[in-house]
Motif scaffolding. Structure first.
Motif, PDB file in Angstrom:
ATOM      1  N   LEU A 174      59.645  -9.590  11.480  1.00 34.99           N
ATOM      2  CA  LEU A 174      59.698 -10.463  12.646  1.00 34.99           C
ATOM      3  C   LEU A 174      58.857  -9.883  13.777  1.00 34.99           C
ATOM      4  CD1 LEU A 174      63.555 -11.089  12.566  1.00 34.99           C
ATOM      5  CD2 LEU A 174      61.791 -12.802  12.053  1.00 34.99           C
ATOM      6  N   PRO A 175      58.371 -10.722  14.676  1.00 34.15           N
ATOM      7  CA  PRO A 175      57.535 -10.239  15.784  1.00 34.15           C
ATOM      8  C   PRO A 175      58.343  -9.709  16.965  1.00 34.15           C
ATOM      9  CG  PRO A 175      57.670 -12.623  15.878  1.00 34.15           C
ATOM     10  CD  PRO A 175      58.414 -12.201  14.634  1.00 34.15           C
ATOM     11  N   GLY A 176      59.302  -8.862  16.683  1.00 30.11           N
ATOM     12  CA  GLY A 176      60.150  -8.306  17.722  1.00 30.11           C
ATOM     13  C   GLY A 176      61.281  -7.524  17.092  1.00 30.11           C
ATOM     14  N   PRO A 177      61.990  -6.740  17.891  1.00 32.27           N
ATOM     15  CA  PRO A 177      63.047  -5.887  17.353  1.00 32.27           C
ATOM     16  C   PRO A 177      64.310  -6.670  16.973  1.00 32.27           C
ATOM     17  CG  PRO A 177      62.939  -5.660  19.725  1.00 32.27           C
ATOM     18  CD  PRO A 177      61.778  -6.530  19.331  1.00 32.27           C
ATOM     19  N   VAL A 178      65.006  -6.169  15.956  1.00 34.07           N
ATOM     20  CA  VAL A 178      66.271  -6.733  15.502  1.00 34.07           C
ATOM     21  C   VAL A 178      67.384  -5.846  16.060  1.00 34.07           C
ATOM     22  CG1 VAL A 178      67.682  -7.334  13.495  1.00 34.07           C
ATOM     23  CG2 VAL A 178      65.193  -7.618  13.414  1.00 34.07           C
ATOM     24  N   ILE A 179      68.227  -6.413  16.924  1.00 34.90           N
ATOM     25  CA  ILE A 179      69.222  -5.597  17.616  1.00 34.90           C
ATOM     26  C   ILE A 179      70.582  -6.296  17.627  1.00 34.90           C
ATOM     27  CG2 ILE A 179      67.458  -4.522  19.046  1.00 34.90           C
ATOM     28  CD1 ILE A 179      68.199  -6.228  21.349  1.00 34.90           C
ATOM     29  N   ASP A 180      71.617  -5.522  17.938  1.00 32.91           N
ATOM     30  CA  ASP A 180      72.969  -6.077  17.921  1.00 32.91           C
ATOM     31  C   ASP A 180      73.870  -5.219  18.802  1.00 32.91           C
ATOM     32  OD1 ASP A 180      75.126  -7.680  17.286  1.00 32.91           O
ATOM     33  OD2 ASP A 180      75.185  -7.164  15.160  1.00 32.91           O
ATOM     34  N   LYS A 181      75.096  -5.691  18.951  1.00 38.21           N
ATOM     35  CA  LYS A 181      76.135  -5.009  19.728  1.00 38.21           C
ATOM     36  C   LYS A 181      77.440  -5.058  18.952  1.00 38.21           C
ATOM     37  CE  LYS A 181      79.848  -6.353  22.431  1.00 38.21           C
ATOM     38  NZ  LYS A 181      80.851  -7.391  22.052  1.00 38.21           N
ATOM     39  N   HIS A 182      78.248  -4.018  19.096  1.00 38.33           N
ATOM     40  CA  HIS A 182      79.578  -4.017  18.475  1.00 38.33           C
ATOM     41  C   HIS A 182      80.596  -3.497  19.467  1.00 38.33           C
ATOM     42  CE1 HIS A 182      82.713  -3.697  15.421  1.00 38.33           C
ATOM     43  NE2 HIS A 182      83.021  -2.544  15.969  1.00 38.33           N
ATOM     44  N   SER A 183      81.754  -4.165  19.523  1.00 30.69           N
ATOM     45  CA  SER A 183      82.880  -3.717  20.347  1.00 30.69           C
ATOM     46  C   SER A 183      84.020  -3.280  19.443  1.00 30.69           C
ATOM     47  CB  SER A 183      83.348  -4.850  21.261  1.00 30.69           C
ATOM     48  OG  SER A 183      84.582  -4.521  21.872  1.00 30.69           O
ATOM     49  N   THR A 184      84.729  -2.232  19.863  1.00 29.74           N
ATOM     50  CA  THR A 184      85.888  -1.790  19.090  1.00 29.74           C
ATOM     51  C   THR A 184      87.108  -2.658  19.333  1.00 29.74           C
ATOM     52  OG1 THR A 184      86.473  -0.173  20.801  1.00 29.74           O
ATOM     53  CG2 THR A 184      85.081   0.597  18.977  1.00 29.74           C
ATOM     54  N   GLY A 185      87.024  -3.630  20.236  1.00 27.59           N
ATOM     55  CA  GLY A 185      88.089  -4.612  20.379  1.00 27.59           C
ATOM     56  C   GLY A 185      88.949  -4.413  21.598  1.00 27.59           C
ATOM     57  N   GLY A 186      89.245  -5.522  22.263  1.00 28.40           N
ATOM     58  CA  GLY A 186      90.100  -5.469  23.442  1.00 28.40           C
ATOM     59  C   GLY A 186      90.654  -6.841  23.756  1.00 28.40           C
ATOM     60  N   ILE A 187      91.267  -6.979  24.927  1.00 25.63           N
ATOM     61  CA  ILE A 187      91.879  -8.238  25.363  1.00 25.63           C
ATOM     62  C   ILE A 187      90.917  -8.959  26.310  1.00 25.63           C
ATOM     63  CG2 ILE A 187      93.942  -9.288  26.366  1.00 25.63           C
ATOM     64  CD1 ILE A 187      94.410  -7.547  23.862  1.00 25.63           C
ATOM     65  N   GLY A 188      90.629 -10.218  26.014  1.00 22.62           N
ATOM     66  CA  GLY A 188      89.720 -10.982  26.844  1.00 22.62           C
ATOM     67  C   GLY A 188      88.273 -10.553  26.724  1.00 22.62           C
ATOM     68  N   ASP A 189      87.918  -9.932  25.604  1.00 25.84           N
ATOM     69  CA  ASP A 189      86.559  -9.429  25.403  1.00 25.84           C
ATOM     70  C   ASP A 189      85.748 -10.448  24.607  1.00 25.84           C
ATOM     71  OD1 ASP A 189      84.230  -8.094  24.956  1.00 25.84           O
ATOM     72  OD2 ASP A 189      85.086  -6.557  23.652  1.00 25.84           O
ATOM     73  N   SER A 190      85.023 -11.298  25.309  1.00 26.62           N
ATOM     74  CA  SER A 190      84.190 -12.315  24.666  1.00 26.62           C
ATOM     75  C   SER A 190      82.710 -12.100  24.989  1.00 26.62           C
ATOM     76  CB  SER A 190      84.639 -13.712  25.101  1.00 26.62           C
ATOM     77  OG  SER A 190      84.782 -13.785  26.510  1.00 26.62           O
ATOM     78  N   VAL A 191      82.335 -10.844  25.218  1.00 25.26           N
ATOM     79  CA  VAL A 191      80.963 -10.507  25.598  1.00 25.26           C
ATOM     80  C   VAL A 191      79.946 -10.996  24.567  1.00 25.26           C
ATOM     81  CG1 VAL A 191      79.361  -8.554  25.832  1.00 25.26           C
ATOM     82  CG2 VAL A 191      81.504  -8.573  27.115  1.00 25.26           C
ATOM     83  N   SER A 192      80.275 -10.903  23.286  1.00 24.04           N
ATOM     84  CA  SER A 192      79.300 -11.249  22.248  1.00 24.04           C
ATOM     85  C   SER A 192      78.759 -12.659  22.417  1.00 24.04           C
ATOM     86  CB  SER A 192      79.930 -11.110  20.861  1.00 24.04           C
ATOM     87  OG  SER A 192      80.189  -9.766  20.552  1.00 24.04           O
ATOM     88  N   LEU A 193      79.610 -13.576  22.877  1.00 24.85           N
ATOM     89  CA  LEU A 193      79.206 -14.970  22.992  1.00 24.85           C
ATOM     90  C   LEU A 193      78.177 -15.172  24.101  1.00 24.85           C
ATOM     91  CD1 LEU A 193      81.812 -15.097  21.257  1.00 24.85           C
ATOM     92  CD2 LEU A 193      82.330 -17.256  22.376  1.00 24.85           C
ATOM     93  N   LEU A 194      78.208 -14.332  25.116  1.00 27.40           N
ATOM     94  CA  LEU A 194      77.187 -14.381  26.155  1.00 27.40           C
ATOM     95  C   LEU A 194      75.963 -13.557  25.783  1.00 27.40           C
ATOM     96  CD1 LEU A 194      80.175 -14.157  27.900  1.00 27.40           C
ATOM     97  CD2 LEU A 194      78.552 -14.722  29.694  1.00 27.40           C
ATOM     98  N   LEU A 195      76.199 -12.413  25.139  1.00 25.46           N
ATOM     99  CA  LEU A 195      75.122 -11.451  24.937  1.00 25.46           C
ATOM    100  C   LEU A 195      74.138 -11.889  23.861  1.00 25.46           C
ATOM    101  CD1 LEU A 195      73.871  -8.792  25.738  1.00 25.46           C
ATOM    102  CD2 LEU A 195      75.440  -7.629  24.166  1.00 25.46           C
ATOM    103  N   ALA A 196      74.613 -12.454  22.772  1.00 28.73           N
ATOM    104  CA  ALA A 196      73.696 -12.834  21.690  1.00 28.73           C
ATOM    105  C   ALA A 196      72.618 -13.804  22.178  1.00 28.73           C
ATOM    106  CB  ALA A 196      74.476 -13.416  20.511  1.00 28.73           C
ATOM    107  N   PRO A 197      72.985 -14.909  22.843  1.00 24.81           N
ATOM    108  CA  PRO A 197      71.922 -15.803  23.326  1.00 24.81           C
ATOM    109  C   PRO A 197      71.070 -15.192  24.428  1.00 24.81           C
ATOM    110  CG  PRO A 197      74.078 -16.564  24.086  1.00 24.81           C
ATOM    111  CD  PRO A 197      74.321 -15.487  23.085  1.00 24.81           C
ATOM    112  N   ALA A 198      71.665 -14.354  25.287  1.00 24.81           N
ATOM    113  CA  ALA A 198      70.888 -13.726  26.361  1.00 24.81           C
ATOM    114  C   ALA A 198      69.830 -12.789  25.788  1.00 24.81           C
ATOM    115  CB  ALA A 198      71.812 -12.984  27.323  1.00 24.81           C
ATOM    116  N   LEU A 199      70.194 -11.982  24.795  1.00 28.08           N
ATOM    117  CA  LEU A 199      69.220 -11.106  24.146  1.00 28.08           C
ATOM    118  C   LEU A 199      68.111 -11.912  23.482  1.00 28.08           C
ATOM    119  CD1 LEU A 199      71.607  -8.473  22.506  1.00 28.08           C
ATOM    120  CD2 LEU A 199      69.948  -8.017  24.325  1.00 28.08           C
ATOM    121  N   ALA A 200      68.495 -13.023  22.857  1.00 25.53           N
ATOM    122  CA  ALA A 200      67.495 -13.870  22.198  1.00 25.53           C
ATOM    123  C   ALA A 200      66.503 -14.438  23.211  1.00 25.53           C
ATOM    124  CB  ALA A 200      68.193 -15.004  21.439  1.00 25.53           C
ATOM    125  N   VAL A 201      66.996 -14.850  24.369  1.00 26.30           N
ATOM    126  CA  VAL A 201      66.115 -15.361  25.422  1.00 26.30           C
ATOM    127  C   VAL A 201      65.139 -14.276  25.873  1.00 26.30           C
ATOM    128  CG1 VAL A 201      66.070 -16.129  27.829  1.00 26.30           C
ATOM    129  CG2 VAL A 201      67.694 -17.140  26.225  1.00 26.30           C
TER     130      VAL A 201
END
Length: 441
Positions: free
Chosen positions: A79-106
């Motif tokens: 791909l013409p760019g880096p392949v990256i990701d994030k992982h959380s060990t889990g918590g309460i009210g932690d929905s960061v992935s839903l914001l972060l995935a599209p933001a990183l893609a942008v």
């Protein structure tokens, strides 16, 4: 000749099996050559040696992680760019992935985010997304590659051929009281993530009452093990140790968390803690991938993706591509399920919120039907808690601690008792920092 008994004996006696032996063991987990009894004995030996201060050590963790990663399909990208990701060990009210995935893609990254379901008292990214009508998390490799090539982001479940050794070993650990081993936690998390072909990974290691790691010493040990192992396996990685002595956001429960994410993405009602942590984790990821000169610059790039509305638009495109409503961004409030019983848990005295037991709040959501008490349980996506107040909130009689979303009054009664038990009033103190420290290679 390599065999399971000799590998188990090596660990039991304080040694570290050779990389080739661990590769044989992982393949045996995947194809059934290793029995459940042998898998359980191996897990217990690793756990107990770790408690003695030994364990597999840095080299052994890398070898086990790579062996489990290679027990199944490993994705490779061109791909013409880096392949990256994030992982959380889990918590309460932690929905960061839903914001972060599209933001990183942008921002230009490619994000094949392989996520999980709720575990214990913490919520799961896949369960949250599946509260969106029609959303499919089970993409095959062809569909995943097509979506990543086009939208640059997808949030999916691991297919059966991704790290099958981990799937087998985790099931055994769950019934043999060996889940807590840092060596095995590290190999479990990273084998699945690295099988997605990542070039960079940022880790969110939670610490506090709502986290699996409740004290800083254990959180630091896990973060150090994860970072050193991922880097040793060839993936640029750093971790942030973040606070979970209070819920990250104000909602806990699948559809409720998606609602809060959409309000934040669209600017309707921005949750500052959710926004700030998304930016910090994204900034680290972009810096690791060489897309930003440092984390501060990366943080600004993520903030721009959120502020401009581009991340919201990309999220909507991802939802549509994975089977959800085409108009989700515009009509999300009407598309998400709602619980029939709403109840406010009102304070009865004056005081300041001095402590919150996040574990109790998480268990309350599970008991409402928002999580699983056992494997195979169906989840009610509509139930949970919203409007939860945080540490330092000034409370007066009649002011709500939280709002319960329940299926019936009996469930609401039990949840109200749990919420009251989770909050303690006392003297005002300093709020904990959202990010305690960074752990890098």
């Amino acid at each position: 000749m390599t065999d399971a008994r000799s590998i188990i004996a090596t660990v039991r006696d304080g040694g570290v099996p050779a990389a080739g032996d661990l590769r044989w063991f992982a393949q045996g987990l995947a194809d059934g050559t290793v029995t459940d009894a042998q898998a359980g004995a191996f897990a217990m030996a690793v756990l107990l040696r770790g408690q003695d201060g030994g364990g597999l050590g840095a080299a052994g963790r890398v070898a086990l992680t790579e062996a489990m990663r290679d027990s199944g399909k490993v994705l490779h990208w061109d791909l013409p760019g880096p392949v990256i990701d994030k992982h959380s060990t889990g918590g309460i009210g932690d929905s960061v992935s839903l914001l972060l995935a599209p933001a990183l893609a942008v921002c230009g990254a490619f994000v094949p985010m392989v996520s999980g379901r709720g575990l214990g008292h913490t919520g799961g990214t896949l369960d949250k997304l599946e509260s969106i009508p029609g959303f499919r998390t089970g993409l095959d490799e062809t569909a995943l590659r097509k979506q990543i090539g086009g939208l640059r982001c997808a949030i999916v479940a691991a297919t059966a051929d991704i790290a099958p050794a981990d799937k087998r070993l985790y099931a055994v650990r769950d019934v043999t009281s060996t889940v807590e081993s840092i060596d095995l936690i590290t190999a479990s998390i990273l084998s699945k993530k690295l099988a997605a072909g990542l070039e960079a990974l940022v880790l969110d290691v939670k610490v506090g009452s709502g986290a699996f790691m409740r004290d800083m010493a254990h959180a630091e040990a896990l973060a150090a093990a994860l970072v050193s192992t991922a880097n040793g396996a060839g993936c640029r990685t750093a971790a942030l140790i973040t606070d979970m002595d209070q819920p990250l956001a104000s909602c806990a429960g699948n559809a409720l968390e998606v609602l809060e994410v959409m309000e934040t993405l669209t600017g309707g009602a921005i949750n500052a803690r959710l926004w700030d942590l998304t930016c910090k984790l994204g900034g680290e990821a972009l810096a690791l991938a060489g897309m930003a000169t440092d984390a501060d610059e990366g943080e600004g790039m993520i903030a721009e993706a959120l502020e401009s509305g581009a991340a919201a638009e990309r999220f909507g495109q991802m939802v549509a591509a994975q089977g959800g409503p085409l108009d989700f961004v515009d009509c999300y409030a009407d598309r998400l399920p709602a619980a029939p019983v709403l109840r406010e848990v009102r304070c009865t005295e004056e005081g300041t919120v001095a402590a919150i037991d996040g574990f109790v709040l998480g268990q309350a959501v599970v008991a409402l039907g928002g999580g699983r008490l056992r494997d195979g349980d169906r989840i009610n996506p509509a139930v949970g808690l919203s409007d939860m107040v945080g540490l330092g909130a000034a409370m007066h009689p009649g002011v709500p601690f939280a709002r319960i979303h329940a299926q019936n009054e009996a469930q609401a009664d039990r949840a109200e008792a749990a919420v009251r038990a989770a909050y303690r009033l006392g003297a005002a103190g300093d709020a904990p920092p959202m990010v305690w420290k960074r752990v890098g290679a």
